[in-house]
Design a protein around this motif. Structure first.
Motif, short mmCIF file in Angstrom:
data_model
loop_
_atom_site.label_atom_id
_atom_site.label_comp_id
_atom_site.label_asym_id
_atom_site.label_seq_id
_atom_site.Cartn_x
_atom_site.Cartn_y
_atom_site.Cartn_z
N LYS A 139 -37.09 15.98 14.86
CA LYS A 139 -38.54 15.86 14.82
C LYS A 139 -39.16 16.34 16.12
O LYS A 139 -40.31 16.76 16.15
N GLU A 140 -38.40 16.26 17.22
CA GLU A 140 -38.79 16.84 18.51
C GLU A 140 -40.15 16.33 19.01
O GLU A 140 -40.95 17.05 19.57
N ASP A 141 -40.38 15.03 18.80
CA ASP A 141 -41.55 14.38 19.36
C ASP A 141 -41.18 13.80 20.72
O ASP A 141 -40.33 14.37 21.42
N ALA A 190 -40.88 16.88 22.82
CA ALA A 190 -42.28 17.33 22.77
C ALA A 190 -42.43 18.77 22.30
O ALA A 190 -43.44 19.41 22.57
N GLY A 215 -41.90 19.65 18.86
CA GLY A 215 -42.26 19.66 17.46
C GLY A 215 -43.74 19.48 17.21
O GLY A 215 -44.53 19.19 18.11
N SER A 216 -44.12 19.67 15.95
CA SER A 216 -45.49 19.45 15.53
C SER A 216 -45.47 18.92 14.11
O SER A 216 -44.44 18.97 13.43
N ALA A 217 -46.61 18.44 13.65
CA ALA A 217 -46.67 17.89 12.31
C ALA A 217 -46.42 18.95 11.25
O ALA A 217 -46.06 18.64 10.11
N GLY A 271 -40.70 21.74 12.33
CA GLY A 271 -39.68 20.89 12.94
C GLY A 271 -38.76 20.24 11.93
O GLY A 271 -38.01 20.93 11.25
#
Length: 399
Positions: free
Chosen positions: A187-189, A268, A270-272, A275
Motif C-alpha cells: 500500500k506504500e502509505d 509514502a 502510494g496513492s489511493a 499501489g
C-alpha cells in the motif's frame, strides 16, 4: 468462459484432515455456537471479524472475551449482549464453542489464542491476518490443527474471490501465453517498507502463489531513508509483528514453477489510485489485480514490453468470465465483510478439505514475509523452506 462455483472449489493444496470425533460434531441443522476473542487497544476486533457472524446462517455468537473492560462492554453491545469474559481461556473452557473467531488485528497474541481454541475442542477457527509472527508459531499451530482435525482459516479475503479460479483457467488455457513474472506492491502509505510487508504483504503473496507454486528462495534488500539498512535500524514493529527494519523493501522470490515474484514497498509512495495490488506479466498480455477493489481482476491483451500505437483497453474479468458483467449479487460486500471466507470455513467442517486460505497457504504468507528479513540478515539469498523458523532479526550485528 463458464462461471465457476467458489464456495465448493478447492484451490492449491487440499490435503485431507482427520475426521472430527463424533462427540464434537453438530447434528444436522443445529446452529453452530461461535465465540469471539478480541482485545481492545491491542488490535481490537480486526476488520469486522466480530460483525460477520450476523450475516451467517446457521451460526450464532454466544460469548465474547476481551481483556479490556471498556472494550468488552462495547463489544457486548455490538453483539446483542452475549456473555462476556475478561479471560478468553476461561470463556473457552466454560462455553466450549463450535467455532472461535480470533479477531485482533495485532499478531502477538494470535498463536496463544489459536492454540487455546484448538485445545478447547473448537471444530473451526477463523483468524484475522497476519496469521502468526514466525514460521515456528505457524508450524506449531498447523500441527495441532491437523492433529485435532480442526478446520482453520485466515482472513486473506481476496483468496475467496470467485474470479480467481476463473482467472486460473483463463491463464491455463494459454490465451495470454506463458506467465513471465509477477510484480506486487504494498500500500506504500506511512507504513511503507517493513511494516507494510508484514501487515499487507501477506494478501499479495497469498494470491501470487496461486499462479507460481510455493517459493523456493528469496533475495531481498532493505533501505532506510535511502541508505542500506543496518543493525541500528532494526526496531519493534507496530501491531505486534515483532522486529522489523526499513522504510523501503525490495524482494525477489524464486518459485516452483520458475516464475519469479517481485515485491516492493516504499514509505509514502502510494496513492489511493494505485499501489496495493499485483500484476501478472505474460507473453501476450498483462493481468492486473487491485486488492479490495471490485472488479478485482482486469486483463489487457498485447505484448507487455512492446509499445503499441493502438490503445489497448483493460477488460474486467469476473466470476462469469472476461468482459462479462459480474453475476454474484453483492460480491464486494461478501468479500470485504468476510462472508465468503466464513461460509467456506463452515463448509469445511468435517468435510476432509482445508479452507481456501487454510493452514498451508496461510503459513506460506508468514514464511515469505520472514524470508525477506532473513535474506536481509544473511546479506544474500536464502533458500525456502527456511531452516531457521524463529525470528530472523535481532539487534545483534547483521552480517
Amino acid at each position: 468462459m463458464q462461471r465457476r462455483r467458489f464456495l465448493a472449489v478447492t484451490l492449491g493444496c487440499c490435503a485431507a484432515l482427520p475426521r472430527i470425533a463424533a462427540a464434537r460434531q453438530s447434528a444436522p441443522g443445529q446452529t453452530l455456537r461461535v465465540a469471539l476473542i478480541g482485545h481492545s487497544g491491542q488490535g481490537d476486533y480486526g476488520h469486522g471479524v466480530d460483525r460477520v457472524w450476523a450475516q451467517i446462517r446457521g451460526a450464532r455468537v454466544v460469548a465474547i472475551a476481551d481483556a479490556d473492560p471498556a472494550g468488552l462492554a462495547a463489544a457486548g453491545q455490538r453483539t446483542g449482549g452475549v456473555r462476556g469474559f475478561a479471560d478468553y481461556r476461561a470463556m473457552l473452557a466454560e462455553v466450549k464453542p463450535d467455532v472461535v473467531a480470533v479477531c485482533p488485528r495485532h499478531a502477538h497474541e494470535h498463536r496463544d489464542m489459536i492454540v487455546g481454541a484448538l485445545d478447547g475442542g473448537a471444530r473451526g477457527v477463523y483468524v484475522e491476518k497476519p496469521f502468526v509472527r514466525t514460521c515456528a508459531e505457524a508450524d506449531q499451530v498447523v500441527a495441532l490443527a491437523r492433529r485435532t482435525g480442526t478446520s482453520l482459516a485466515v482472513a486473506h479475503r481476496n483468496r475467496y474471490h470467485p474470479a480467481l479460479p476463473v482467472l486460473q483457467k483463463y491463464l491455463a488455457d494459454g490465451t495470454l501465453g506463458r506467465i513471465l513474472e509477477i510484480r506486487a506492491r504494498g500500500k506504500e502509505d506511512q507504513r511503507g517498507g517493513g511494516q507494510d510487508l508484514w501487515v499487507l504483504g501477506g494478501h499479495l503473496f497469498n494470491v501470487a502463489t496461486l499462479f507460481t507454486g510455493a517459493p523456493t528462495a528469496c533475495s531481498a534488500t532493505i533501505q532506510q531513508q535511502g541508505h542500506p539498512a543496518t543493525r541500528s535500524d532494526v526496531h519493534e514493529g507496530d501491531e505486534g509483528v515483532g522486529l522489523i527494519a526499513g522504510d523501503e523493501v525490495h524482494a525477489r522470490f524464486d518459485t516452483q514453477r520458475g516464475i519469479p515474484i517481485f515485491y516492493d514497498s516504499k514509505k509514502a509512495l502510494g496513492s489511493a489510485a494505485a499501489g496495493f495490488g499485483l500484476q501478472i506479466f505474460c507473453e501476450r498480455g498483462v493481468v492486473d489485480l487491485r486488492m479490495d477493489i471490485e472488479p478485482l481482476v482486469h486483463v489487457r491483451e498485447g505484448h507487455p514490453f512492446i509499445p503499441d500505437t493502438t490503445p489497448r483497453a483493460w477488460i474486467p474479468l469476473t466470476s462469469a468470465g472476461p468482459g462479462v458483467p459480474e453475476t454474484v449479487p453483492g460480491l464486494s460486500k461478501r468479500i470485504l465483510d468476510h462472508v465468503a471466507a466464513v461460509e467456506d470455513l463452515l463448509a469445511c467442517l468435517g468435510s476432509g478439505r482445508e479452507p481456501l486460505c487454510g493452514p498451508t497457504p496461510a503459513s506460506e504468507t508468514v514464511e515469505m514475509t520472514q524470508a525477506v528479513f532473513a535474506s536481509f540478515a544473511a546479506g544474500g539469498p536464502v533458500t525456502m523452506p527456511l531452516t531457521t523458523r524463529t525470528w530472523p532479526l535481532t539487534r545483534e550485528p547483521i552480517v
